[in-house]
Scaffold this motif. Structure first.
Motif, PDB file in Angstrom:
ATOM      1  N   ILE A  93       0.930  -1.506   0.041  1.00 25.33           N
ATOM      2  CA  ILE A  93       0.192   0.592  -0.531  1.00 25.33           C
ATOM      3  C   ILE A  93       0.495   1.217   0.250  1.00 25.33           C
ATOM      4  O   ILE A  93       2.178   1.421   1.095  1.00 25.33           O
ATOM      5  N   ALA A  94       0.671   2.111  -0.992  1.00 20.38           N
ATOM      6  CA  ALA A  94       1.661   2.587  -1.365  1.00 20.38           C
ATOM      7  C   ALA A  94       0.877   4.633  -0.895  1.00 20.38           C
ATOM      8  O   ALA A  94       1.834   5.432  -1.051  1.00 20.38           O
ATOM      9  N   GLU A  95      -0.256   4.095  -1.118  1.00 22.66           N
ATOM     10  CA  GLU A  95      -1.201   5.661  -1.093  1.00 22.66           C
ATOM     11  C   GLU A  95      -1.706   5.945   0.056  1.00 22.66           C
ATOM     12  O   GLU A  95      -2.836   4.727  -0.230  1.00 22.66           O
ATOM     13  N   LYS A  96      -1.663   6.797   0.956  1.00 25.77           N
ATOM     14  CA  LYS A  96      -2.738   6.434   1.712  1.00 25.77           C
ATOM     15  C   LYS A  96      -4.112   6.137   2.300  1.00 25.77           C
ATOM     16  O   LYS A  96      -4.602   6.091   3.034  1.00 25.77           O
ATOM     17  N   GLY A  97      -4.345   7.251   1.124  1.00 19.53           N
ATOM     18  CA  GLY A  97      -5.790   8.057   1.010  1.00 19.53           C
ATOM     19  C   GLY A  97      -6.430   6.827   0.356  1.00 19.53           C
ATOM     20  O   GLY A  97      -7.973   8.158  -0.004  1.00 19.53           O
ATOM     21  N   SER A  98      -5.731   6.025   0.298  1.00 21.57           N
ATOM     22  CA  SER A  98      -6.282   5.259  -1.308  1.00 21.57           C
ATOM     23  C   SER A  98      -7.444   4.450  -1.366  1.00 21.57           C
ATOM     24  O   SER A  98      -7.378   3.324  -0.174  1.00 21.57           O
ATOM     25  N   HIS A  99      -8.533   3.865  -1.654  1.00 19.71           N
ATOM     26  CA  HIS A  99      -9.353   2.400  -1.750  1.00 19.71           C
ATOM     27  C   HIS A  99      -8.213   1.485  -2.069  1.00 19.71           C
ATOM     28  O   HIS A  99      -8.291   1.438  -3.477  1.00 19.71           O
ATOM     29  N   TYR A 100      -8.318   0.308  -1.482  1.00 15.87           N
ATOM     30  CA  TYR A 100      -7.094  -0.786  -1.707  1.00 15.87           C
ATOM     31  C   TYR A 100      -8.329  -1.817  -1.786  1.00 15.87           C
ATOM     32  O   TYR A 100      -9.008  -1.932  -1.310  1.00 15.87           O
ATOM     33  N   HIS A 101      -8.207  -3.050  -3.089  1.00 16.68           N
ATOM     34  CA  HIS A 101      -9.508  -3.425  -2.838  1.00 16.68           C
ATOM     35  C   HIS A 101      -8.482  -4.829  -4.310  1.00 16.68           C
ATOM     36  O   HIS A 101      -7.865  -4.742  -5.351  1.00 16.68           O
ATOM     37  N   VAL A 102      -8.249  -5.483  -3.593  1.00 15.24           N
ATOM     38  CA  VAL A 102      -7.488  -7.006  -3.349  1.00 15.24           C
ATOM     39  C   VAL A 102      -8.672  -7.930  -3.680  1.00 15.24           C
ATOM     40  O   VAL A 102      -8.658  -9.236  -2.753  1.00 15.24           O
ATOM     41  N   LEU A 104      -9.597 -11.824  -5.076  1.00 14.73           N
ATOM     42  CA  LEU A 104      -9.391 -13.663  -5.804  1.00 14.73           C
ATOM     43  C   LEU A 104     -10.098 -13.965  -6.548  1.00 14.73           C
ATOM     44  O   LEU A 104     -11.258 -14.412  -5.888  1.00 14.73           O
ATOM     45  N   LEU A 105      -9.935 -14.656  -7.186  1.00 14.77           N
ATOM     46  CA  LEU A 105     -10.834 -15.394  -7.529  1.00 14.77           C
ATOM     47  C   LEU A 105      -8.951 -16.762  -7.773  1.00 14.77           C
ATOM     48  O   LEU A 105      -8.854 -17.066  -8.442  1.00 14.77           O
ATOM     49  N   VAL A 106     -10.460 -18.043  -7.667  1.00 10.63           N
ATOM     50  CA  VAL A 106      -9.970 -18.956  -6.881  1.00 10.63           C
ATOM     51  C   VAL A 106     -10.488 -20.370  -7.940  1.00 10.63           C
ATOM     52  O   VAL A 106     -12.004 -20.428  -8.013  1.00 10.63           O
ATOM     53  N   SER A 107      -9.955 -21.472  -8.373  1.00  5.73           N
ATOM     54  CA  SER A 107     -10.582 -23.542  -8.254  1.00  5.73           C
ATOM     55  C   SER A 107      -9.561 -23.516  -7.232  1.00  5.73           C
ATOM     56  O   SER A 107      -8.613 -23.008  -6.944  1.00  5.73           O
ATOM     57  N   PRO A 108      -9.833 -24.881  -7.494  1.00  7.34           N
ATOM     58  CA  PRO A 108      -9.444 -25.787  -7.088  1.00  7.34           C
ATOM     59  C   PRO A 108      -8.050 -25.880  -7.526  1.00  7.34           C
ATOM     60  O   PRO A 108      -6.474 -26.607  -7.149  1.00  7.34           O
ATOM     61  N   TYR A 109      -7.662 -25.933  -8.927  1.00 12.76           N
ATOM     62  CA  TYR A 109      -6.267 -25.351  -9.612  1.00 12.76           C
ATOM     63  C   TYR A 109      -5.532 -24.665 -10.022  1.00 12.76           C
ATOM     64  O   TYR A 109      -4.747 -24.466 -10.593  1.00 12.76           O
ATOM     65  N   SER A 110      -5.952 -23.125  -9.490  1.00 11.62           N
ATOM     66  CA  SER A 110      -5.719 -21.811 -10.713  1.00 11.62           C
ATOM     67  C   SER A 110      -6.221 -20.985  -9.088  1.00 11.62           C
ATOM     68  O   SER A 110      -7.424 -21.061  -8.866  1.00 11.62           O
ATOM     69  N   TYR A 111      -5.472 -19.698  -9.441  1.00  9.02           N
ATOM     70  CA  TYR A 111      -6.194 -17.891  -8.777  1.00  9.02           C
ATOM     71  C   TYR A 111      -5.676 -17.178  -9.545  1.00  9.02           C
ATOM     72  O   TYR A 111      -4.555 -17.696  -9.882  1.00  9.02           O
ATOM     73  N   SER A 112      -5.945 -16.147  -9.353  1.00  5.49           N
ATOM     74  CA  SER A 112      -5.444 -14.639  -9.542  1.00  5.49           C
ATOM     75  C   SER A 112      -5.805 -13.754  -9.113  1.00  5.49           C
ATOM     76  O   SER A 112      -7.476 -14.287  -8.770  1.00  5.49           O
ATOM     77  N   THR A 113      -5.172 -13.062  -8.983  1.00  8.38           N
ATOM     78  CA  THR A 113      -5.984 -11.352  -8.207  1.00  8.38           C
ATOM     79  C   THR A 113      -5.490 -10.282  -9.391  1.00  8.38           C
ATOM     80  O   THR A 113      -4.622  -9.962 -10.216  1.00  8.38           O
ATOM     81  N   TYR A 114      -5.991  -8.908  -8.701  1.00 10.13           N
ATOM     82  CA  TYR A 114      -5.570  -7.513  -9.418  1.00 10.13           C
ATOM     83  C   TYR A 114      -6.027  -7.103  -8.287  1.00 10.13           C
ATOM     84  O   TYR A 114      -6.680  -7.135  -7.618  1.00 10.13           O
ATOM     85  N   ARG A 115      -5.676  -5.355  -8.370  1.00  9.02           N
ATOM     86  CA  ARG A 115      -5.965  -4.647  -8.620  1.00  9.02           C
ATOM     87  C   ARG A 115      -7.377  -4.309  -8.759  1.00  9.02           C
ATOM     88  O   ARG A 115      -7.215  -3.154  -9.956  1.00  9.02           O
ATOM     89  N   GLY A 116      -8.247  -3.931  -7.428  1.00  6.83           N
ATOM     90  CA  GLY A 116      -9.307  -3.731  -8.140  1.00  6.83           C
ATOM     91  C   GLY A 116      -9.577  -2.073  -7.370  1.00  6.83           C
ATOM     92  O   GLY A 116      -9.049  -1.840  -7.095  1.00  6.83           O
ATOM     93  N   SER A 117     -11.428  -2.119  -7.873  1.00  5.55           N
ATOM     94  CA  SER A 117     -11.873  -0.506  -7.645  1.00  5.55           C
ATOM     95  C   SER A 117     -12.951  -0.952  -6.573  1.00  5.55           C
ATOM     96  O   SER A 117     -13.409  -2.267  -6.646  1.00  5.55           O
TER      97      SER A 117
END
Length: 117
Positions: A93-102, A104-117
């Motif tokens: 987290i680099a921006e003190k005043g921002s909303h960070y949304h993390v 998780l998209l997941v299945s038993p054999y894969s996952y991914s993430t991104y910085r959402g809004s």
């Protein structure tokens, strides 16, 4: 002030990941301190920010999602040990005043993430 939110989407079943245990740790060097622990609701989100405004600060963090327990509770047959059990996401987290949304998209054999809004 900023805040941190998250949610879980079960891409194998095409639904929100409900009742997933999510832990948030603050990282500093080799130190790892648990800040909060929550369960996702029926929409796959936590009922409140996992890091609220009054605790929000610049730094390094780790989210840990107990997805193996989630899939087992849903009756999904997993290998032992499971290919994916706990998903750990390290982020900054680099921006003190921002909303960070993390998310998780997941299945038993894969996952991914991104910085959402």
């Amino acid at each position: 002030m900023g805040y941190l939110t998250t949610h879980v989407l079960d891409t194998a079943q095409g639904c929100p990941g409900s009742a997933v245990r999510v832990q948030l740790f603050r990282l500093s060097g080799i130190s790892r301190v648990l800040i909060s622990e929550m369960l996702t609701n029926t929409d796959g989100r936590t009922d409140s920010p996992i890091l609220p405004e009054d605790e929000f600060s610049v730094g390094n963090y780790e989210l840990v999602f107990a997805v193996g327990d989630y899939f087992r509770a849903r009756g999904v047959e997993l290998a032992e040990p499971a290919f994916i059990d706990d998903v750990s996401i390290h982020f900054g987290i680099a921006e003190k005043g921002s909303h960070y949304h993390v998310p998780l998209l997941v299945s038993p054999y894969s996952y991914s993430t991104y910085r959402g809004s």
